[in-house]
Design a protein around this motif. Structure first.
Motif, PDB file in Angstrom:
ATOM      1  N   LYS A 182       0.880  -1.184   0.000  1.00 58.55           N
ATOM      2  CA  LYS A 182       0.000   0.000   0.000  1.00 58.55           C
ATOM      3  C   LYS A 182       0.913   1.228   0.000  1.00 58.55           C
ATOM      4  O   LYS A 182       1.454   1.621   1.041  1.00 58.55           O
ATOM      5  N   GLY A 233       5.573   6.175   7.942  1.00 58.63           N
ATOM      6  CA  GLY A 233       4.778   7.378   7.737  1.00 58.63           C
ATOM      7  C   GLY A 233       4.798   8.240   8.980  1.00 58.63           C
ATOM      8  O   GLY A 233       5.737   8.165   9.780  1.00 58.63           O
ATOM      9  N   LEU A 241      -2.938   3.371  13.758  1.00 64.10           N
ATOM     10  CA  LEU A 241      -2.739   1.939  13.527  1.00 64.10           C
ATOM     11  C   LEU A 241      -2.486   1.202  14.851  1.00 64.10           C
ATOM     12  O   LEU A 241      -2.981   0.099  15.058  1.00 64.10           O
ATOM     13  N   GLU A 257       7.956   2.795  11.392  1.00 63.91           N
ATOM     14  CA  GLU A 257       9.043   3.726  11.099  1.00 63.91           C
ATOM     15  C   GLU A 257       8.370   5.081  10.968  1.00 63.91           C
ATOM     16  O   GLU A 257       7.727   5.352   9.949  1.00 63.91           O
ATOM     17  N   ALA A 258       8.468   5.918  11.967  1.00 59.64           N
ATOM     18  CA  ALA A 258       7.731   7.183  11.938  1.00 59.64           C
ATOM     19  C   ALA A 258       8.697   8.356  11.816  1.00 59.64           C
ATOM     20  O   ALA A 258       9.850   8.184  11.452  1.00 59.64           O
ATOM     21  N   HIS A 476      17.612  -0.448   9.937  1.00 60.34           N
ATOM     22  CA  HIS A 476      16.989   0.850   9.697  1.00 60.34           C
ATOM     23  C   HIS A 476      15.788   0.933  10.635  1.00 60.34           C
ATOM     24  O   HIS A 476      14.897   0.094  10.586  1.00 60.34           O
TER      25      HIS A 476
HETATM   26  P1  NAP Z   1       1.232   9.489   6.440  1.00 60.10           P
HETATM   27  O1  NAP Z   1       0.248  10.525   6.116  1.00 60.10           O
HETATM   28  O2  NAP Z   1       1.263   8.955   7.809  1.00 60.10           O
HETATM   29  O3  NAP Z   1       0.952   8.318   5.388  1.00 60.10           O
HETATM   30  C1  NAP Z   1       1.745   7.159   5.382  1.00 60.10           C
HETATM   31  C2  NAP Z   1       0.955   6.018   4.776  1.00 60.10           C
HETATM   32  O4  NAP Z   1      -0.126   5.664   5.632  1.00 60.10           O
HETATM   33  C3  NAP Z   1       0.335   6.345   3.426  1.00 60.10           C
HETATM   34  O5  NAP Z   1       0.424   5.203   2.610  1.00 60.10           O
HETATM   35  C4  NAP Z   1      -1.106   6.644   3.794  1.00 60.10           C
HETATM   36  O6  NAP Z   1      -1.986   6.440   2.729  1.00 60.10           O
HETATM   37  C5  NAP Z   1      -1.341   5.627   4.881  1.00 60.10           C
HETATM   38  N1  NAP Z   1      -2.444   5.935   5.769  1.00 60.10           N
HETATM   39  C6  NAP Z   1      -2.874   7.143   6.191  1.00 60.10           C
HETATM   40  N2  NAP Z   1      -3.893   6.979   7.049  1.00 60.10           N
HETATM   41  C7  NAP Z   1      -4.102   5.655   7.179  1.00 60.10           C
HETATM   42  C8  NAP Z   1      -5.019   4.859   7.918  1.00 60.10           C
HETATM   43  N3  NAP Z   1      -5.915   5.412   8.720  1.00 60.10           N
HETATM   44  N4  NAP Z   1      -4.950   3.525   7.803  1.00 60.10           N
HETATM   45  C9  NAP Z   1      -4.043   2.939   7.000  1.00 60.10           C
HETATM   46  N5  NAP Z   1      -3.153   3.649   6.270  1.00 60.10           N
HETATM   47  C10 NAP Z   1      -3.185   4.984   6.361  1.00 60.10           C
HETATM   48  O7  NAP Z   1       2.694   9.946   6.117  1.00 60.10           O
HETATM   49  P2  NAP Z   1       3.221  10.649   4.799  1.00 60.10           P
HETATM   50  O8  NAP Z   1       2.757  12.048   4.809  1.00 60.10           O
HETATM   51  O9  NAP Z   1       2.941   9.806   3.606  1.00 60.10           O
HETATM   52  O10 NAP Z   1       4.785  10.599   5.029  1.00 60.10           O
HETATM   53  C11 NAP Z   1       5.491  11.593   5.722  1.00 60.10           C
HETATM   54  C12 NAP Z   1       5.869  11.102   7.082  1.00 60.10           C
HETATM   55  O11 NAP Z   1       6.467   9.836   7.014  1.00 60.10           O
HETATM   56  C13 NAP Z   1       6.874  12.007   7.760  1.00 60.10           C
HETATM   57  O12 NAP Z   1       6.474  12.253   9.072  1.00 60.10           O
HETATM   58  C14 NAP Z   1       8.143  11.194   7.774  1.00 60.10           C
HETATM   59  O13 NAP Z   1       9.004  11.444   8.856  1.00 60.10           O
HETATM   60  C15 NAP Z   1       7.658   9.801   7.808  1.00 60.10           C
HETATM   61  N6  NAP Z   1       8.608   8.894   7.210  1.00 60.10           N
HETATM   62  C16 NAP Z   1       9.279   8.043   8.006  1.00 60.10           C
HETATM   63  C17 NAP Z   1      10.193   7.155   7.462  1.00 60.10           C
HETATM   64  C18 NAP Z   1      10.944   6.164   8.303  1.00 60.10           C
HETATM   65  O14 NAP Z   1      11.544   5.236   7.769  1.00 60.10           O
HETATM   66  N7  NAP Z   1      10.945   6.301   9.599  1.00 60.10           N
HETATM   67  C19 NAP Z   1      10.401   7.158   6.081  1.00 60.10           C
HETATM   68  C20 NAP Z   1       9.703   8.058   5.303  1.00 60.10           C
HETATM   69  C21 NAP Z   1       8.799   8.915   5.880  1.00 60.10           C
HETATM   70  P3  NAP Z   1      -2.478   7.674   1.851  1.00 60.10           P
HETATM   71  O15 NAP Z   1      -1.255   8.235   1.215  1.00 60.10           O
HETATM   72  O16 NAP Z   1      -3.394   7.034   0.890  1.00 60.10           O
HETATM   73  O17 NAP Z   1      -3.126   8.619   2.794  1.00 60.10           O
END
Ligand code: NAP
Length: 681
Positions: A182, A233, A241, A257-258, A476
């Protein structure tokens, strides 16, 4: 209207029954694709993974699964050009895409190779050594890892549409877990293209990979014990989650991984003009600008000794001023666009929050010059450097997921560590230092708060992969705010997807269960020397017990003279007598091992092709002149190589003396032909 992305579900490409939401090019604002998962039967997808994909994967050995990963990597390499072309729509420069696409493919190759080299050609992995649980040795314990009959759901952020998928897919597939992918919606068109190419290739068994393009609504409701969710995310979504009933009470394993407020520390030993000063400045600018700072591992906090803060800010500002921003398709653009206008709004909001305790010291928050691109329609932003006032709190709390970093001054190593810890747990930290004492103090202070720590200096800089690059062979993930998860890390990433079980049994039954001969289990003394048997004929437990040979003083003297190993315990009777462990001249350990080889080999050409090493060699009892030694060699493990006409045979070797005491134990590692046509028996 552009094409609606499709999901790959239960063996078919599925198209939603509405028009979906538009996904816009990050630089031009033009529509790239539309996305919707309305009407998608996620329950059927989970069932398909469990009933079709899982059994097919679990029927394969680790080596066979590794071969699939390798084939997949090669296949995606052939489709690199179209992935690169589409990646520009995400705002990524060619260099950014290299990290995403080539980084993802490289991860597949790495796991393919680790799978063959570090996992058995079997479906069960032993974990640790044998535990003797009874005095007589008839009851023993062994930990094993086996595949879970479940499904891995990976939910990814938008920033690495290819790497994010492949870095989770590789260890899961190797572990025998079918995967539902996903991707983050914003850039899902690139993931969809990669999954489409994977599915079309037919390399993976059906059901091993499926794709949700669009919302994952309802997916977690279908999961149960043995299933896992690997999430990358925001902390906000992670929280949702974590509170799902199937995670709280249903046994679903959630890996997170947040967000992460990673820091880089300029060591207190470094002065302007030192190589480490320049390396530090370069590293910070790279991490601020690669992927326009949309990297979970990017440096958000720049910790510098107070007395050098002005000079560091000046050096960073000078370097940042040279970064060209614009449409990533322009060859001279160094930093592309953020993934979307909405994402840029988020970053601007975060910058406003940071300004409560920090000043902007480089970059224009209203947007600077563009080399190429429409400032209204493209999500462009110039890199922004802030400098925190003393006592600032926001830089330790607010994550600007873009090209933004804040310089914070520290006074002394302990203060630097304390500042780093205020991030409440991060993915990675780096320290630029050439001082061994600083390196040790800082790393030991940082380690409990981080999943990875890079120490950068003039010696490793040339080969260093940098602060922000997760590597397939290293873990990681990070504690606390970073999510507490762990991914990659070579075989660790595979075993995390498997079930560890402690098995208690007799040596014979443990041998049957694990496929590996267990000390204490029956041995089969065959009339034919096992070195005359090809892999096709050799069986676990086949044994040869050698005749004995008396070790003479002349043997010891000869070995000393011949090899030059004239250590006093082998040559000087008086000094050897005073040795508290030996009490006199003893044979060299390597002499014992060499004599043992002379006792067990069958010298004529045959299926045994080579000896490639020994494992776990221990010398247990000294051998003195006049002692008689004999060796028992038993086939412990047979590992045919998938793509070769030979395999590895691990032999258990026990050398004993005339009293039957073990004097040396080890595993002999050989390469043996699968068949031996010239077999003369
Ligand atoms: P996000 O809004 O949390 O979304 C992440 C993923 O979760 C997307 O695929 C999103 O789908 C899905 N999602 C959202 N709400 C959900 C729900 N209720 N149930 C199931 N899935 C759901 O994060 P983002 O804006 O894409 O990414 C940015 C963030 O990710 C930043 O805070 C960054 O630090 C973090 N990040 C962390 C890492 C790591 O390895 N630690 C790596 C990269 C990014 P949709 O897109 O369809 O909403």
């Amino acid at each position: 209207m552009s094409a609606l992305l499709e999901s790959y579900a239960a063996g078919h490409w599925f198209r939603a029954d509405d028009d979906g939401e538009p996904l816009l090019d990050a630089a031009t604002g033009e529509e790239v694709a539309r996305i919707s998962s309305r009407g998608l039967d996620v329950a059927a997808m989970v069932g398909h993974a469990r009933e079709i994909g899982g059994p097919a994967l679990r029927a394969l050995t680790f080596h066979q699964r590794a071969a699939l990963l390798k084939a997949l990597a090669k296949h995606l390499l052939e489709h690199k050009d179209e992935l690169y072309a589409l990646s520009a729509s995400t705002g990524a420069t060619t260099q950014d895409t290299w990290i995403d696409v080539d980084g993802g493919i490289g991860t597949l190759f790495s796991y393919a190779s680790k799978g063959v080299r570090e996992l058995p050609n079997d479906t069960v992995v032993l974990d640790g050594g044998l535990e003797r649980l009874g005095k007589a040795g008839t009851f023993v314990g062994q930990h094993v890892h086996t595949s879970r009959p479940g499904v891995a759901v990976q939910i990814n952020a938008f920033n690495f549409p290819v790497w994010g998928m492949l870095e989770k897919l590789a260890p899961a597939l190797l572990a025998g877990l079918p995967t539902i992918v996903k991707p983050g919606s914003q850039t899902a068109y690139l993931t969809e293209l990669a999954v489409r190419r994977i599915v079309e290739s037919g390399i993976l068994p059906e059901g091993a990979v499926q794709l949700v393009a669009g919302s994952a609504r309802g997916l977690l409701d279908e999961l149960t014990v043995h299933d896992c969710v690997d999430f990358t995310g925001s902390a906000h979504t992670a929280g949702i989650l974590r509170r799902h009933p199937n995670v709280l009470d249903g046994g679903v394993v959630l890996g997170v991984e947040a967000d992460s407020l990673n820091c880089s520390i300029l060591g207190p030993d470094v002065r302007p003009g030192d190589p480490e000063f320049d390396l530090f400045v370069k590293g910070v600018v790279t991490e601020m600008t690669v992927k326009a700072g949309q990297k979970c591992t990017a440096i958000r906090r720049v910790l510098v000794p107070g007395e050098l803060a002005d000079q560091v800010v000046e050096a960073l500002a000078a370097r940042l001023a040279k970064v060209t921003v614009g449409d990533p398709r322009h060859p001279d653009v160094r930093m592309g666009a953020l993934a979307s206008l909405a994402q840029r709004d988020e970053v601007r909001k975060a910058v406003e929050a940071l300004r409560a305790s920090a000043e902007i010291v480089a970059g224009d928050p209203a947007g600077g010059p563009l080399l190429d691109g429409d400032p209204e329609r493209g999500a462009f932003m110039t890199p922004l450097l802030l400098r925190a006032r003393p006592g600032a709190t926001e830089p330790h709390d607010v994550e600007p997921f873009g090209p933004v970093s804040t310089v914070l001054a520290y006074d002394g190593i302990e203060a630097a560590i304390a500042l780093a810890a205020r991030g409440k747990g991060s993915l990675v930290a780096s320290v630029a230092t050439h001082d061994p004492g600083v390196a040790r103090s800082v790393v030991l202070g940082l380690a409990p708060w981080h999943g990875r720590v890079l120490v950068l200096d003039r010696d490793d800089a040339k080969e260093s992969t940098g602060h922000g690059s997760p590597l397939p062979v290293l873990v990681h993930g990070g504690p606390g705010r970073a999510g507490g998860g762990e991914e990659l890390g070579g075989v660790r990433g595979v075993l995390r997807h498997m079930q560890r079980t402690a098995v208690q049994a007799s040596p014979d039954l443990l041998t049957a269960i694990t496929g590996r001969w267990t000390p204490g289990a029956a041995r089969a003394a065959s009339p034919v020397h096992p070195f005359r048997k090809s892999l096709a004929e050799l069986r676990v437990g086949d044994t040869i017990a050698s005749p004995s040979r008396t070790v003479s003083r002349a043997d010891i003297d000869h070995f000393s003279e011949f090899t030059g190993d004239t250590f006093y315990a082998h040559t000087d009777p008086e000094a050897a007598a005073r040795n508290p462990l030996f009490g006199g001249i003893v044979a060299h350990g390597y002499l014992v091992v060499s004599l043992a080889a002379g006792l067990f080999v069958d010298p004529a050409p045959g299926p045994v092709l080579a000896n490639f090493g020994v494992d776990a060699l221990r010398f247990l009892t000294p051998v003195k002149a006049g002692d008689a030694i004999a060796v028992t060699l038993t086939v412990k493990q047979i590992t045919p190589r998938v793509n070769a006409d030979y395999g590895e045979v691990r032999w258990d070797a026990v050398v004993t003396n005339q009293e039957g005491e073990p004097v040396a134990t080890y595993d002999v590692l050989t390469l043996v032909a699968k068949t031996w046509p010239g077999d003369d028996r």
